[in-house]
Design a protein around this motif. Structure first.
Motif, PDB file in Angstrom:
ATOM      1  N   VAL A   1       0.865  -1.183   0.000  1.00 20.52           N
ATOM      2  CA  VAL A   1       0.000   0.000   0.000  1.00 20.52           C
ATOM      3  C   VAL A   1       0.897   1.226   0.000  1.00 20.52           C
ATOM      4  O   VAL A   1       1.897   1.265   0.708  1.00 20.52           O
ATOM      5  N   ALA A   2       0.542   2.233  -0.800  1.00 20.29           N
ATOM      6  CA  ALA A   2       1.260   3.508  -0.755  1.00 20.29           C
ATOM      7  C   ALA A   2       0.275   4.579  -0.305  1.00 20.29           C
ATOM      8  O   ALA A   2      -0.761   4.763  -0.933  1.00 20.29           O
ATOM      9  N   GLU A   3       0.567   5.222   0.832  1.00 22.73           N
ATOM     10  CA  GLU A   3      -0.318   6.282   1.337  1.00 22.73           C
ATOM     11  C   GLU A   3       0.297   7.628   0.992  1.00 22.73           C
ATOM     12  O   GLU A   3       1.313   8.008   1.569  1.00 22.73           O
ATOM     13  N   HIS A   4      -0.321   8.350   0.071  1.00 24.43           N
ATOM     14  CA  HIS A   4       0.215   9.648  -0.343  1.00 24.43           C
ATOM     15  C   HIS A   4      -0.413  10.745   0.496  1.00 24.43           C
ATOM     16  O   HIS A   4      -1.614  10.952   0.461  1.00 24.43           O
ATOM     17  N   LEU A   5       0.408  11.434   1.306  1.00 31.57           N
ATOM     18  CA  LEU A   5      -0.125  12.522   2.114  1.00 31.57           C
ATOM     19  C   LEU A   5       0.197  13.869   1.481  1.00 31.57           C
ATOM     20  O   LEU A   5      -0.074  14.908   2.041  1.00 31.57           O
ATOM     21  N   GLY A   6       0.840  13.873   0.318  1.00 31.46           N
ATOM     22  CA  GLY A   6       1.249  15.134  -0.304  1.00 31.46           C
ATOM     23  C   GLY A   6       2.690  15.419   0.036  1.00 31.46           C
ATOM     24  O   GLY A   6       3.577  15.255  -0.798  1.00 31.46           O
ATOM     25  N   SER A   7       2.937  15.829   1.283  1.00 35.11           N
ATOM     26  CA  SER A   7       4.314  16.131   1.679  1.00 35.11           C
ATOM     27  C   SER A   7       5.140  14.852   1.768  1.00 35.11           C
ATOM     28  O   SER A   7       6.305  14.816   1.394  1.00 35.11           O
ATOM     29  N   ASP A   8       4.533  13.805   2.286  1.00 35.99           N
ATOM     30  CA  ASP A   8       5.218  12.527   2.465  1.00 35.99           C
ATOM     31  C   ASP A   8       4.408  11.419   1.826  1.00 35.99           C
ATOM     32  O   ASP A   8       3.211  11.565   1.588  1.00 35.99           O
ATOM     33  N   THR A   9       5.074  10.317   1.611  1.00 36.23           N
ATOM     34  CA  THR A   9       4.360   9.105   1.211  1.00 36.23           C
ATOM     35  C   THR A   9       4.812   7.992   2.146  1.00 36.23           C
ATOM     36  O   THR A   9       6.014   7.827   2.374  1.00 36.23           O
ATOM     37  N   PHE A  10       3.870   7.281   2.708  1.00 32.50           N
ATOM     38  CA  PHE A  10       4.218   6.134   3.542  1.00 32.50           C
ATOM     39  C   PHE A  10       3.997   4.877   2.729  1.00 32.50           C
ATOM     40  O   PHE A  10       2.919   4.675   2.169  1.00 32.50           O
ATOM     41  N   LEU A  11       5.030   4.063   2.674  1.00 35.19           N
ATOM     42  CA  LEU A  11       4.925   2.816   1.925  1.00 35.19           C
ATOM     43  C   LEU A  11       4.846   1.652   2.893  1.00 35.19           C
ATOM     44  O   LEU A  11       5.658   1.552   3.817  1.00 35.19           O
ATOM     45  N   HIS A  12       3.855   0.817   2.702  1.00 32.04           N
ATOM     46  CA  HIS A  12       3.791  -0.429   3.471  1.00 32.04           C
ATOM     47  C   HIS A  12       4.376  -1.506   2.574  1.00 32.04           C
ATOM     48  O   HIS A  12       3.918  -1.693   1.453  1.00 32.04           O
ATOM     49  N   VAL A  13       5.398  -2.142   3.103  1.00 27.56           N
ATOM     50  CA  VAL A  13       6.191  -3.014   2.249  1.00 27.56           C
ATOM     51  C   VAL A  13       6.208  -4.430   2.805  1.00 27.56           C
ATOM     52  O   VAL A  13       6.420  -4.629   4.001  1.00 27.56           O
ATOM     53  N   ALA A  14       5.970  -5.394   1.907  1.00 27.20           N
ATOM     54  CA  ALA A  14       6.144  -6.793   2.309  1.00 27.20           C
ATOM     55  C   ALA A  14       7.558  -7.189   1.931  1.00 27.20           C
ATOM     56  O   ALA A  14       7.892  -7.239   0.748  1.00 27.20           O
ATOM     57  N   SER A  15       8.397  -7.396   2.939  1.00 23.10           N
ATOM     58  CA  SER A  15       9.792  -7.715   2.637  1.00 23.10           C
ATOM     59  C   SER A  15      10.135  -9.081   3.215  1.00 23.10           C
ATOM     60  O   SER A  15       9.312  -9.698   3.892  1.00 23.10           O
ATOM     61  N   ASP A  16      11.364  -9.518   2.965  1.00 23.92           N
ATOM     62  CA  ASP A  16      11.792 -10.815   3.498  1.00 23.92           C
ATOM     63  C   ASP A  16      11.834 -10.769   5.020  1.00 23.92           C
ATOM     64  O   ASP A  16      11.785 -11.793   5.700  1.00 23.92           O
ATOM     65  N   LEU A  17      11.949  -9.552   5.577  1.00 20.63           N
ATOM     66  CA  LEU A  17      12.067  -9.412   7.032  1.00 20.63           C
ATOM     67  C   LEU A  17      10.706  -9.228   7.692  1.00 20.63           C
ATOM     68  O   LEU A  17      10.604  -8.979   8.878  1.00 20.63           O
ATOM     69  N   GLY A  18       9.665  -9.290   6.895  1.00 16.95           N
ATOM     70  CA  GLY A  18       8.322  -9.082   7.436  1.00 16.95           C
ATOM     71  C   GLY A  18       7.738  -7.779   6.930  1.00 16.95           C
ATOM     72  O   GLY A  18       8.328  -7.112   6.071  1.00 16.95           O
TER      73      GLY A  18
ATOM     74  N   MET B   1       6.927  -4.010   6.699  1.00 16.88           N
ATOM     75  CA  MET B   1       7.635  -2.815   7.139  1.00 16.88           C
ATOM     76  C   MET B   1       6.926  -1.570   6.634  1.00 16.88           C
ATOM     77  O   MET B   1       6.142  -1.623   5.691  1.00 16.88           O
ATOM     78  N   THR B   2       7.162  -0.452   7.326  1.00 18.31           N
ATOM     79  CA  THR B   2       6.633   0.823   6.875  1.00 18.31           C
ATOM     80  C   THR B   2       7.820   1.752   6.663  1.00 18.31           C
ATOM     81  O   THR B   2       8.715   1.810   7.516  1.00 18.31           O
ATOM     82  N   VAL B   3       7.860   2.463   5.551  1.00 16.53           N
ATOM     83  CA  VAL B   3       8.939   3.428   5.325  1.00 16.53           C
ATOM     84  C   VAL B   3       8.351   4.734   4.817  1.00 16.53           C
ATOM     85  O   VAL B   3       7.251   4.766   4.255  1.00 16.53           O
ATOM     86  N   ARG B   4       9.104   5.817   5.071  1.00 11.76           N
ATOM     87  CA  ARG B   4       8.643   7.121   4.612  1.00 11.76           C
ATOM     88  C   ARG B   4       9.521   7.569   3.457  1.00 11.76           C
ATOM     89  O   ARG B   4      10.746   7.471   3.533  1.00 11.76           O
ATOM     90  N   VAL B   5       8.904   8.069   2.403  1.00 16.65           N
ATOM     91  CA  VAL B   5       9.673   8.662   1.302  1.00 16.65           C
ATOM     92  C   VAL B   5       9.093  10.039   1.025  1.00 16.65           C
ATOM     93  O   VAL B   5       7.999  10.369   1.496  1.00 16.65           O
ATOM     94  N   GLY B   6       9.808  10.854   0.276  1.00 13.40           N
ATOM     95  CA  GLY B   6       9.325  12.196  -0.066  1.00 13.40           C
ATOM     96  C   GLY B   6       8.054  12.111  -0.882  1.00 13.40           C
ATOM     97  O   GLY B   6       7.759  11.085  -1.495  1.00 13.40           O
ATOM     98  N   GLY B   7       7.286  13.189  -0.882  1.00 13.39           N
ATOM     99  CA  GLY B   7       6.019  13.197  -1.609  1.00 13.39           C
ATOM    100  C   GLY B   7       6.204  13.074  -3.110  1.00 13.39           C
ATOM    101  O   GLY B   7       5.288  12.683  -3.826  1.00 13.39           O
ATOM    102  N   GLU B   8       7.412  13.387  -3.596  1.00 17.56           N
ATOM    103  CA  GLU B   8       7.605  13.416  -5.050  1.00 17.56           C
ATOM    104  C   GLU B   8       7.842  12.029  -5.622  1.00 17.56           C
ATOM    105  O   GLU B   8       7.601  11.781  -6.796  1.00 17.56           O
TER     106      GLU B   8
END
Ligand code: ATP
Ligand code: MG
Lengths: 332, 288
Positions: free
Chosen positions: A277-294, A296-303
């Protein structure tokens, strides 16, 4: 005035121990926030300080005096309740005047104080209404007004904003913070919302099942959580906690990395994962990621242009990596 | 949502109940109204034709009328005061956590299910009797001459019995009112420096005011028609003749159905005045 000290305070309801022995010092003029999940004993602790509940053992000192056996009215504390607890059959004026009337103050002095409090809280136009005819935010202000006219040595708030909508909550949060800056009175504030805790507190007390997990300033808690519970509780979105082989590489049982301390790339990095899931808040985007480690949630720039299903690479910032031992405690 | 067909069906299904209820109410009401304008003396010539408003005038100008009004008021007010005051206190008591709460609450409501005739007789013979009554035994035990309660204190006796019957009702309604009070309000008042008594006056009593009004109005309607308790104890003697009892005497002892019916119509009007207030209060309660 307004220093509160709890020494070995415990509380049981019948057989269940809600507060195990607990020590806490609340300094004069501090804004202290009790935060923790539902049912952890925040309200109980506040009611113990208020005197509405008898403590099972231990002592409570207010301004250096033993107040354990002192009744709630005599402790010089004022409380704002979650339900506001306004007196429905009295007008706003009478509600605010009630504690003064009980103290036996004369009518002229009461009137002056109520008028002053009402103007501070923008309630002047509503003084002759009843609580039922007010909005949630106005009721909240009446409850605060009733507390401030008493000029208490400390204010106790029990989740005062939880019945308000999101926008109003942000406003009232600011108003309470401003009130604290003007009055400089000790305030103890209970919430389960860690954003409220972070934004308002001088000092946060994190509770779990009646135990104090950590006490510290918001930034201390954010930077150096004492254990995995605090690490997971403070900060939004939550810190990623990873155990297993990856943690073993760092010589510990669990490692933690906050979503904002991960660099994301589409080309390469330490950990690979697929965006669910990618949650776009405008300023930031929160990515919910299914990884080998389980998960995870990460923050990236809005762009950054990432979509559901994309494969990405994540690289943690080693200076912000938290390490926790098998007992859950932080290790350097 | 209801369609036209289902609404019609609903009306048809309700019809029997509505018709029975209407008939049940309307037939006696119309008969009473009819007789109240007739000169009807069953043992002295039967129906002797229209009497105009004669019966109405005679009923209220009779020398027994004002004493009966006074007796009615005494019994209604006395019972109301006792049941409301004791009801509030009992409700406060029952609201406290205690051992065997469930059983105690059932026991408290029990008197309400005892028929008025039965409770009247029980009180008269087992408590108030000047020879065998418990009160008489108690009096003799402390060396006092037993009192002839029903003769010497007829109102006290009747009010005692009606209060005993109605106290559970008042207690139960007031208990539910107390239980609906937000305990945080009491906590807030305690922190605001109000001791127990003041919390009672400033928080609990205002909270219960509507319930108290409802109790007063409902009880008034029923107490205006108290009959069995008087019939089995004083039988209307010693000044304890209420309006209801007066109507009974006019119809059955004087065998004057017209006069009694006129009294009945007065009673209906009186009860309806109280009922209007009751509906207003209860209606307001539902709005709020
Ligand atoms: N009067 C009581 N009798 C028995 N247990 C109680 C009583 N009051 C609270 N508790 C228990 O004590 C624990 C702590 O309750 P408390 O109300 O302090 O939680 P809280 O942290 O304020 O939770 P929330 O965020 O949901 O308000 C709960 O497990 C609750 O069930
Ligand atoms: Mg709580």
């Amino acid at each position: 005035m307004g220093q509160i000290e709890l020494k070995k305070v415990t509380k049981r309801f019948g057989e269940t121990e809600v507060i195990p022995p607990l020590d806490l010092v609340i300094g004069e003029g501090e804004f202290v926030v009790f935060v923790g999940p539902s049912g952890c004993g925040k309200s109980t602790l506040l009611r113990l300080i208020a005197g509405l509940e008898d403590i099972t053992s231990g002592t409570i000192e207010i301004d250096g005096q033993d107040a354990t056996a002192v009744g709630p009215a005599k402790r010089g504390l004022a409380m704002v309740f979650q339900s506001y607890a306004l007196y429905p059959h009295m007008t706003v004026r009478k509600n605010i005047a009630f504690p003064l009337k009980m103290a036996g103050m004369d009518a002229a002095a009461i009137n002056a104080k109520v008028t002053a409090a009402a103007s501070v809280l923008n309630l002047t136009d509503y003084l002759d209404r009843r609580p039922g005819q007010l909005s949630g935010g106005q009721r909240q202000r009446v409850a605060i007004g009733r507390a401030i006219v008493r000029e208490p040595s400390a204010f106790l708030f029990d989740e005062p904003l939880s019945n308000l909508d999101a926008a109003l909550r942000v406003n009232m949060r600011l108003e309470i913070t401003e009130l604290h800056q003007t009055l400089k009175t000790t305030m103890i504030y209970v919430t389960h919302d860690q954003v409220e805790a972070m934004t308002m507190a001088d000092k946060i007390v994190v509770l779990r099942a009646g135990n104090i997990e950590q006490v510290g300033s918001p930034l201390e808690l954010y930077r150096t959580p004492r254990n995995t519970f605090v690490a997971g509780f403070i900060g939004s979105p939550k810190m990623n906690l990873i155990d297993g082989a990856e943690a073993a590489k760092h010589g510990v049982a669990t490692i933690g990395i906050r979503p904002e301390h991960v660099t994301v790339s589409k080309d390469g990095g330490d950990w690979q994962g697929r965006v669910t899931v990618a949650e776009h808040l405008g300023s930031d985007t929160f990515l919910h990621v299914a990884s080998d480690l389980g998960q995870m949630t990460v923050r990236v720039g809005g762009e950054m242009n990432v979509r559901h299903g994309d494969t990405i690479w994540m690289t943690p910032d080693m200076t912000h990596l938290h390490r926790f031992g098998a007992d859950g405690l932080r290790t350097p | 949502m209801a369609t036209k067909a289902s609404r019609t069906a609903a009306r048809m299904m309700m019809a029997p109940a509505v018709i029975v209820l209407l008939g049940w109410m309307l037939v006696p009401l119309i008969m009473t109204l009819w007789f109240s304008f007739r000169n009807y003396l069953p043992l002295r010539g039967g129906d002797l034709g229209f009497a105009g408003f004669d019966n109405y005038v005679r009923f209220i100008t009779s020398s027994a009328f004002w004493p009966a009004v006074l007796a009615t008021l005494t019994i209604v007010l006395g019972t109301l005061i006792i049941t409301v005051v004791l009801g509030v206190l009992l409700a406060l008591l029952l609201d406290q956590p205690m051992w065997g709460q469930g059983i105690v609450r059932i026991l408290v409501i029990a008197p309400f299910f005892v028929m008025p005739t039965v409770s009247g007789l029980v009180w008269k013979n087992m408590f108030l009797d000047s020879v065998n009554g418990l009160f008489a035994h108690a009096a003799r035990a402390i060396g006092v001459t037993p009192v002839e309660w029903i003769i010497e204190a007829p109102f006290f006796s009747i009010i005692l019995i009606t209060s005993w019957t109605w106290l559970p009702f008042a207690t139960l309604i007031l208990l539910t009112a107390i239980q609906s009070l937000d305990s945080e309000q009491l906590d807030a008042a305690e922190m605001d420096g109000a001791p127990k008594i003041k919390r009672f006056w400033y928080i609990i009593v205002p909270h219960m005011s509507r319930a108290i009004t409802v109790v007063i109005l409902i009880q008034t309607i029923f107490l205006l028609s108290v009959f069995a308790e008087i019939f089995v104890t004083t039988a209307g003697a010693f000044g304890s003749k209420t309006l209801t009892y007066l109507i009974y005497q006019r119809v059955l002892e004087s065998q004057n159905i017209g006069l009694g019916s006129a009294g009945g119509v007065y009673a209906i009007i009186l009860a309806n005045i109280v009922a209007v207030f009751l509906m207003r209060i209860v209606g307001k309660n539902l709005d709020a």
